[in-house]
Enzyme design. Structure first.
Site, PDB file in Angstrom:
ATOM      1  N   CYS A  58       0.831  -1.202   0.000  1.00 45.62           N
ATOM      2  CA  CYS A  58       0.000   0.000   0.000  1.00 45.62           C
ATOM      3  C   CYS A  58       0.872   1.261   0.000  1.00 45.62           C
ATOM      4  O   CYS A  58       1.557   1.549  -0.985  1.00 45.62           O
ATOM      5  CB  CYS A  58      -0.950  -0.051   1.197  1.00 45.62           C
ATOM      6  SG  CYS A  58      -2.070   1.350   1.387  1.00 45.62           S
ATOM      7  N   ASP A 101      -9.508  -4.039  -6.630  1.00 44.64           N
ATOM      8  CA  ASP A 101      -8.728  -3.043  -5.898  1.00 44.64           C
ATOM      9  C   ASP A 101      -9.063  -1.659  -6.421  1.00 44.64           C
ATOM     10  O   ASP A 101      -8.629  -1.272  -7.506  1.00 44.64           O
ATOM     11  CB  ASP A 101      -7.235  -3.328  -6.038  1.00 44.64           C
ATOM     12  CG  ASP A 101      -6.377  -2.492  -5.092  1.00 44.64           C
ATOM     13  OD1 ASP A 101      -6.894  -1.496  -4.543  1.00 44.64           O
ATOM     14  OD2 ASP A 101      -5.200  -2.838  -4.907  1.00 44.64           O
ATOM     15  N   HIS A 152      -8.203  -4.761  -1.851  1.00 47.04           N
ATOM     16  CA  HIS A 152      -7.059  -4.044  -1.300  1.00 47.04           C
ATOM     17  C   HIS A 152      -6.771  -4.518   0.131  1.00 47.04           C
ATOM     18  O   HIS A 152      -7.680  -4.667   0.942  1.00 47.04           O
ATOM     19  CB  HIS A 152      -7.361  -2.547  -1.297  1.00 47.04           C
ATOM     20  CG  HIS A 152      -6.176  -1.690  -1.010  1.00 47.04           C
ATOM     21  ND1 HIS A 152      -5.298  -1.289  -1.985  1.00 47.04           N
ATOM     22  CD2 HIS A 152      -5.711  -1.156   0.139  1.00 47.04           C
ATOM     23  CE1 HIS A 152      -4.355  -0.539  -1.451  1.00 47.04           C
ATOM     24  NE2 HIS A 152      -4.583  -0.453  -0.157  1.00 47.04           N
TER      25      HIS A 152
END
Length: 262
Positions: free
Chosen positions: A149, A196, A228
């Protein structure tokens, strides 16, 4: 100044990063300060090390059990692992418990929080990795890096022609630009979720075109049915989610094992 939002291939971290599950288990690393950044250090079991170093760039939750357990797992694979807390004890979970939480810190400005810590990370990660290499590395040591991330941009920044890191990987990335892919000079593994919001199919496919046209060395993992955060914050009670998390980890380890053996 950050690029405009529509110029990103993977959008910056936001509320979509707050979902997921917390994992339990004992961790074995220690925390020291290197270049003003708290650093989680975890080593292979005696006799199991490969002599190489892995740099870990965490997601917006920073140093929490999920991340430390994952760093320990990379150490189990033979790497001495150094993880950076570029949030310096100010992870997002101290402000938002989940995307619907408005009470923990009612005045929380997510964009300002992200910008402050991204600025520190951009300035610190290069000298942090260099200091670790000079302090802990040997003539035979090779280096790799993985980011999740928030950490993904620092993987790409570490893999330029000027860098000393041999190979990198990221999972469910945020805040990536065309230019970062164009400047890539070392092998990259992209561990991606089908669903995502931060790195949707059209952006992922554009990234692949840049990699193909530039003759870059890369590999995609694309996992169906997950979103995600799948590689760090999955539901371990769900057999498929656990499987996907473990496959992401194994793929990254095998990627590093191959490139660092060349």
């Amino acid at each position: 100044m950050s690029p405009p939002a529509d110029s990103y291939l993977a959008i910056p971290p936001g509320d979509h990063c707050l979902s997921g599950n917390l994992h339990t288990g004992a961790t074995r690393g220690k925390v020291e300060t290197i270049e003003e950044a708290p650093t989680y250090i975890t080593s292979p079991h005696p006799g199991k090390g490969n002599g190489n170093i892995l740099f870990y760039y965490p997601d917006v939750h920073g140093f929490y059990n999920n991340a430390m357990l994952l760093m320990d797992a990379f150490a189990d694979a033979g790497y001495t692992v150094f993880g950076i807390d570029y949030f310096r004890d100010d992870p997002v979970w101290k402000h938002r418990k989940d995307k619907d939480d408005k009470t923990t810190d009612p005045g929380f400005d997510h964009a300002a929080w992200r910008g402050k810590h991204a600025s520190f990370a951009r300035a610190t990660v290069p000298k942090w990795t260099k200091t670790i290499a000079e302090t802990y590395g040997k003539e035979t040591t090779k280096y790799c890096c993985v980011g999740y991330c928030f950490g993904a941009p620092y993987v790409l920044d570490s893999l330029t022609a000027e860098g000393f890191i041999f190979a990198g990987a990221f999972a469910h990335p945020g805040a990536l630009t065309d230019e970062q892919f164009q400047n890539l000079a070392k092998p990259l593994l992209l561990s991606c979720a089908e669903n995502d919001h931060a790195f949707p199919p059209e952006k992922r496919q554009k990234a692949q075109r840049i990699l193909q046209e530039g003759g870059k060395k890369y590999q995609f993992q694309l996992f169906q049915g997950v979103g995600h955060g799948f590689a760090v914050r999955c539901n371990l009670d769900d057999a498929y989610e656990r499987y996907v998390k473990e496959q992401s980890y194994r793929g990254i380890v095998e990627w590093f094992n191959f490139w660092l053996s060349q």
